[in-house]
Design a protein around this motif. Structure first.
Motif, mmCIF file in Angstrom:
data_model
loop_
_atom_site.group_PDB
_atom_site.id
_atom_site.type_symbol
_atom_site.label_atom_id
_atom_site.label_comp_id
_atom_site.label_asym_id
_atom_site.label_seq_id
_atom_site.Cartn_x
_atom_site.Cartn_y
_atom_site.Cartn_z
ATOM 1 N N VAL A 1 0.855 -1.191 0.000
ATOM 2 C CA VAL A 1 0.000 0.000 0.000
ATOM 3 C C VAL A 1 0.890 1.240 0.000
ATOM 4 C CG1 VAL A 1 -1.929 -1.100 1.202
ATOM 5 C CG2 VAL A 1 -0.140 0.033 2.528
ATOM 6 N N ALA A 2 0.388 2.306 -0.582
ATOM 7 C CA ALA A 2 1.026 3.623 -0.502
ATOM 8 C C ALA A 2 0.282 4.412 0.563
ATOM 9 C CB ALA A 2 0.970 4.336 -1.853
ATOM 10 N N VAL B 1 5.858 3.488 0.911
ATOM 11 C CA VAL B 1 5.294 2.217 0.461
ATOM 12 C C VAL B 1 5.482 1.197 1.573
ATOM 13 C CG1 VAL B 1 5.510 0.324 -1.178
ATOM 14 C CG2 VAL B 1 5.668 2.680 -1.978
ATOM 15 N N SER B 2 4.405 0.501 1.932
ATOM 16 C CA SER B 2 4.463 -0.507 2.993
ATOM 17 C C SER B 2 4.085 -1.863 2.418
ATOM 18 C CB SER B 2 3.521 -0.130 4.132
ATOM 19 O OG SER B 2 3.456 -1.173 5.095
ATOM 20 N N LEU B 3 4.961 -2.839 2.617
ATOM 21 C CA LEU B 3 4.649 -4.222 2.261
ATOM 22 C C LEU B 3 4.007 -4.845 3.489
ATOM 23 C CD1 LEU B 3 4.908 -6.356 0.010
ATOM 24 C CD2 LEU B 3 7.065 -7.072 1.055
ATOM 25 N N ALA C 1 -3.822 -3.867 6.518
ATOM 26 C CA ALA C 1 -4.212 -2.668 5.775
ATOM 27 C C ALA C 1 -5.669 -2.310 6.046
ATOM 28 C CB ALA C 1 -3.979 -2.891 4.281
ATOM 29 N N ALA C 2 -6.527 -3.314 6.111
ATOM 30 C CA ALA C 2 -7.943 -3.054 6.388
ATOM 31 C C ALA C 2 -8.118 -2.502 7.796
ATOM 32 C CB ALA C 2 -8.747 -4.334 6.203
ATOM 33 N N PRO D 1 -4.520 -1.008 -3.148
ATOM 34 C CA PRO D 1 -4.262 -0.742 -4.572
ATOM 35 C C PRO D 1 -5.198 -1.533 -5.467
ATOM 36 C CG PRO D 1 -2.203 -1.127 -3.386
ATOM 37 C CD PRO D 1 -3.312 -1.477 -2.450
ATOM 38 N N GLN D 2 -5.353 -1.039 -6.678
ATOM 39 C CA GLN D 2 -6.302 -1.646 -7.604
ATOM 40 C C GLN D 2 -5.948 -3.094 -7.913
ATOM 41 O OE1 GLN D 2 -5.973 0.856 -11.014
ATOM 42 N NE2 GLN D 2 -3.935 0.137 -11.584
#
Length: 1024
Positions: free
Chosen positions: A989-990, A1002-1004, A1010-1011, A1018-1019
């Motif tokens: 995610v950015a 940017v996070s891996l 993320a939720a 991202p799309q």
């Protein structure tokens, strides 16, 4: 748990343990023993079935549980876990020859079986699992080798079966038990025969340790991991739990380090046939003495012992001398002096045993006949002849490799190093009756290369980063003379070739065309090419280097070096030409030369040579660590040096001492031991204390190098002005901080030419009386040398014309236009006088030019590599103060194309490499982004941050696509999972950067994390 007998019989049939007919037969047999009431009691009935060997206690436990179906897996019936702690998670299983169960088709095959799901396979990644290895191993059978069977797939799981082992491992049997010489020899002979079968099939065992040898009576069996090759090594952190592979470890008081060859001192080393032989030699020593060949309280002390000369067997061990020589030869520290594989070891062992028997018989005959002198002389000649006849393959006294001896005169560059009309004295095994005796009794000294374990070190000493970068940049700039990939023109435009006949330069010739006579070496001495003849000039022949090769000295330096830079400060200060060359790059180089003088404690004029060695960072993401070897022109009192170094304390390590300077956090190791203040010092090493302690543990001996580096190190020439030896993979991973001092074009040029399949490279330079440059590269194997040299030759030949085309498309900046217009002609001269060839699996290019040309070439090449060297059409002709454009949006940043290539890296390192590529060469106004790995999210999802990504090769890929590829490959779910599916746990995610307000990072992370943080998905990963 109470279970009616009816339910028990039903579960037995459902689990496939017996058919209905067999259940009735079993019930009839049980009725003869049990009372009527007991027959209805499932617990009592089960106990009776166990006593009658119908069921096992394990099967009963499962039947009374909730998952009786676990006893039937495909065609296999699981009976019980293997009763051996080494074989944890393996099961004793049976099935019929046809995979069916019926009264007429009984169970006939018993195997040890292990089932692996995808998660288990991922946990084995660090052990190098390979289905190809499993298939090849299943085809190799030998008397004393545990049979392995092909893999099967059942319900998404991989089933691996091996034959059961009988007896106990040597590690268990050997506790408190001493083997006789005869017993030890028989065990070693049987294991060597089994190992020979593997080696003949081009399979490396990887762990010839006592816990892999099972002894039943007088028969031994060598157990082997069916799937994993990397099953031995020094345990480090998280790898310790998975190091064992599919089979466990059970060494008792012993450790892996007691059986590891010296090659494992360097990081990343994998097992070879030669290291298998060394481990077998260690096993033999342990069987004879009951002790490890290299005792030590720690792994590092033990490994340091492997690098030292081999100690003698105790006199109480009555091992005949021919067999002692075999043992010494198997334990040779130098791989080149060791038995190449187990087949050669077996041959030598059989011959040595035969010689020992005949010696004993001869001694009896001599004693009975009274003619001892005659009999002894005859016996020795016969024994020596027998020793050489079958043993002609061990690489103890190798025939000279096709590398020529260089002439001592520096003014004869014309000739061929490999194809010279030269002669060499070749001593075959039959040419001297003492070949086997001398070779086995005196293994070559330790100078072979190897890879070592990863070390845990303190924070790196950053004081040498600019030193190495500054010293290297001028040398590496010469690479543009050979590659010039950064100056690549439009490939659609034709390449013109200029005629340089009016600008020819003829390298100096020898005064005579006849060679001096060949002098043969004495018996027992190492032989090689001792002279050469002048031959007609040919582009297919390399120039003869200016002087005889003499390896650069790496003693006193810690093990594990990945990059070495050696130069001669005193000569720089004394040579008018080199001072002139230094002046051209004074701003870049002089400050770091001053730093070197400061840390060495002596002025540059008094230092004959400095060798800088680079090592892996102390922790992930830090700069590399460094150590220096300093050779003084004249001996200096230790008391004077100690004062200059700021030494206040001494640290004793064994019988050696280390000098510590707390103010600089450096440690000094002096070659002259024991330390006496009045002693004079000529050679010393300096570096972080954590590194230097490892050098002291080796007692100052040269540590092994990785095999490819060791091969190039042997051809280095310490009489030249500059020597650079390095592993390209280190330069682009752990040592990438070095590239920060280079222009972006040069960094990209190095990546283009050295990444991928290049394993080692060396650059050597001599400035006077002629400029001599030599470049060597090794690929993944010797077969790659031809491809590398062909590409190299093609690029060199088109240097000038490509630069001309480049200048047509983009005009040189006015600040250097006068020099730029002559630059293509300089490169054409370079092309004309560069020779490219292949020697012993190494691609080599070398060059002679007048010394005065070097300054202009270096200066022009360095300017050409700068971003402002040319002006594109319509661009403003200003080198500095670039126009600041509009800021990049996050989407524009993520769509930027990058180039990223690596063979294998942990997922965290892969993310860092993408970050570096994404943030390099950003246009004005664009801010770099941080790339971080969400460790907490990884831990909650059960994803390891050290899992390996392999074969990541992309010439042009967008930043977001590269991130998506990392997430896809690192996801624990089945490959091919839809990225939008919830099973795709790993995403990127950015998100706003909390450490830099207003910027994005940017996070891996994981989908769940993320939720939970309400971050925008991202799309690529968004649900449809």
């Amino acid at each position: 748990m109470h279970l009616p007998s009816v339910e028990l019989w039903q579960r037995i049939t459902d689990a496939g343990l017996a058919t209905a007919i067999e259940c009735r037969q079993w019930a009839a047999q049980a009725a003869k023993v049990l009372k009527t009431a007991e027959l209805s009691d499932g617990v009592r009935l089960a106990k009776e079935l166990v006593e009658q060997s119908r069921l096992t206690a394990y099967q009963v436990e499962i039947l009374f549980g909730d998952t009786p179906s676990a006893l039937k897996r495909g065609d296999w019936i699981v009976r019980m876990p293997v009763d051996d702690p080494m074989w944890r998670n393996w099961f004793v299983a049976e099935r019929s020859a046809k995979g069916l169960r019926s009264p007429t088709t009984p169970l006939t095959t018993t195997r040890w079986v292990r089932w692996l799901d995808e998660r288990a396979l991922l946990q084995l990644q660090s052990n190098g699992p390979s289905l190809k290895r499993l298939e090849r191993q299943s085809q190799v059978r030998a008397t004393h080798l545990q049979p392995i069977h092909g893999a099967e797939v059942d319900h998404g799981q991989l089933a691996i079966a091996v034959d059961p082992l009988t007896g106990k491992s040597l590690a268990v049997v050997g506790q408190g038990h001493r083997f006789t010489v005869a017993q030890s020899l028989e065990i070693v002979r049987q294991i060597a025969a089994a190992l020979s079968a593997l080696h003949q099939g081009e399979i490396v065992h990887g762990r010839v340790f006592p816990d892999r040898v099972y002894l039943a009576g007088k028969q031994c069996t060598l157990a082997r991991d069916p799937l994993c090759e990397q099953t031995a090594g020094l345990a480090h952190g998280q790898r310790e739990a998975t190091l064992q592979g599919l089979i466990g470890t059970q060494l008792g008081d012993l450790r892996d380090c007691h059986f590891l060859a010296p090659e494992f001192l360097a990081p990343g080393q994998t097992a070879t046939k030669s290291t298998d032989v060394y481990a077998l030699g260690c096993l033999w020593w342990w069987l004879l003495t009951g002790q490890a060949v290299t005792p030590g309280e720690s792994d590092s002390q033990c490994m340091a012992g492997h690098a030292r000369p081999l100690r003698e067997l105790p006199e109480s061990i009555e091992l005949p001398e021919p067999l002692r020589r075999c043992l010494r030869h198997a334990l040779a520290k130098n791989p080149q002096a060791r038995f190449e594989d187990a087949t050669r070891f077996c041959t030598a062992l059989d011959t040595a045993q035969q010689i020992s028997v005949e010696d004993a018989q001869s001694a009896v005959q001599v004693a009975s006949s009274g003619d001892a002198a005659v009999q002894t002389e005859s016996s020795q000649e016969e024994v020596a002849a027998r020793a050489n006849e079958p043993i002609n393959s061990p690489r103890t006294s190798p025939e000279p490799a096709p590398v020529s001896k260089k002439p001592s005169a520096p003014n004869n560059p014309q000739g061929k190093r490999n194809s010279l009309t030269s002669q060499s004295s070749k001593v075959s095994p039959k040419s001297s009756p003492k070949t086997f005796v001398a070779a086995a009794a005196k293994p070559a000294p330790l100078d072979a290369g190897a890879k070592s374990r990863t070390r845990s070190r303190k924070a790196s000493n950053k004081w040498l980063i600019p030193t190495v970068g500054g010293a290297l940049f001028a040398i590496v700039a010469l690479l543009v003379l050979k590659f010039s990939g950064a100056l690549e023109p439009n490939p659609d435009q034709p390449l013109a070739k200029r005629n340089n006949s009016d600008r020819s330069y003829v390298p100096p010739q020898n005064a005579t065309s006849t060679a001096p006579p060949i002098t043969l070496a004495a018996k027992g001495q190492e032989t090689g090419i001792t002279s050469y003849h002048v031959v007609p000039e040919s582009e297919g022949r390399l120039w003869v280097p200016p002087s005889d090769p003499s390896k650069i000295n790496l003693e006193l330096l810690p093990p594990g070096g990945q990059l070495f830079l050696r130069f001669r400060p005193a000569e720089i200060m004394e040579s008018a030409f080199q001072r002139k060359l230094l002046k051209a790059f004074d701003k870049e180089v002089s400050p770091w030369l001053d730093r070197l003088a400061q840390f060495s404690g002596r002025p540059l004029e008094s230092i004959d040579a400095i060798t800088i060695a680079c090592y892996s960072p102390a922790s992930l993401g830090n700069a590399p660590q460094y150590a220096l070897r300093v050779d003084l022109k004249a001996a200096t009192p230790l008391s004077e040096l100690s004062e200059r170094w700021g030494v206040t304390t001494r640290e004793s390590i064994g019988d050696q001492e280390l000098l510590l300077a707390p103010t600089t956090e450096l440690a000094y190791y002096v070659a002259e031991q024991p330390l006496v203040q009045a002693a004079s010092v000529s050679h010393f090493a300096v570096g972080p204390a954590s590194l230097m302690r490892e050098a002291v543990e080796l007692a100052g001996t040269a540590a092994p190098l990785v095999s490819q580096l060791e091969k190039l190190w042997r051809s280095t020439n310490s009489s030249l002005d500059v020597n650079v030896l390095f592993a390209p993979t280190f330069l682009f991973s752990d040592g990438r901080t070095l590239l920060e001092s280079f222009p972006a074009r040069l960094e990209q040029l190095l990546r283009d030419q050295l990444s991928g399949d290049k394993r080692a490279a060396a650059l050597q330079v001599q400035w006077q009386p002629q400029l001599y440059v030599e470049w060597q590269v090794i690929g993944q194997s010797d077969r790659d040398a031809g491809k590398i040299s062909s590409k190299l030759a093609e690029e060199i030949q088109t240097l000038g014309s490509r630069v001309e085309t480049w200048f047509v498309d983009e005009a040189p900046h006015p600040h250097w236009r006068a020099l730029a217009l002559r630059y293509p002609q300089m490169l054409q001269l370079v092309s004309r006088y560069t020779r490219v060839s292949v020697e012993d699996g190494v691609a080599i290019a070398n060059l002679y030019l007048p010394s005065d040309a070097s300054i202009n070439l270096l200066l022009a090449s360095w300017i050409a590599l700068q971003q402002g060297a040319t002006i594109s059409e319509g661009a403003t002709q200003v080198l500095s103060s670039p126009t600041v454009g509009s800021p990049f949006t996050v989407d524009q940043y993520l769509e930027r194309p990058i180039r990223i290539r690596f063979d294998q890296e942990p997922i965290e390192v892969a993310l860092q490499l993408v970050e570096e590529e994404a943030n390099s060469g950003l246009p004005p106004g664009a801010s770099p982004m941080r790339f971080v790995l969400d460790g907490d999210a990884f831990e909650l999802a059960g994803i390891t941050r050290n899992q390996q990504l392999r074969d990541f090769q992309f010439e042009s890929i967008s930043v977001r696509a590269a991130l998506t590829e990392i997430a896809k490959r690192g996801n624990p779910a089945t490959p091919g999972t839809d990225l939008r599916h919830p099973d795709q746990k790993l995403i990127w995610v950015a998100t706003p950067d909390a450490t830099s307000p207003g910027n994005t990072m940017v996070s891996l992370t994981t989908r769940a994390a993320a939720a939970a943080a309400s971050q925008k998905i991202p799309q690529e990963f968004a649900a449809p």
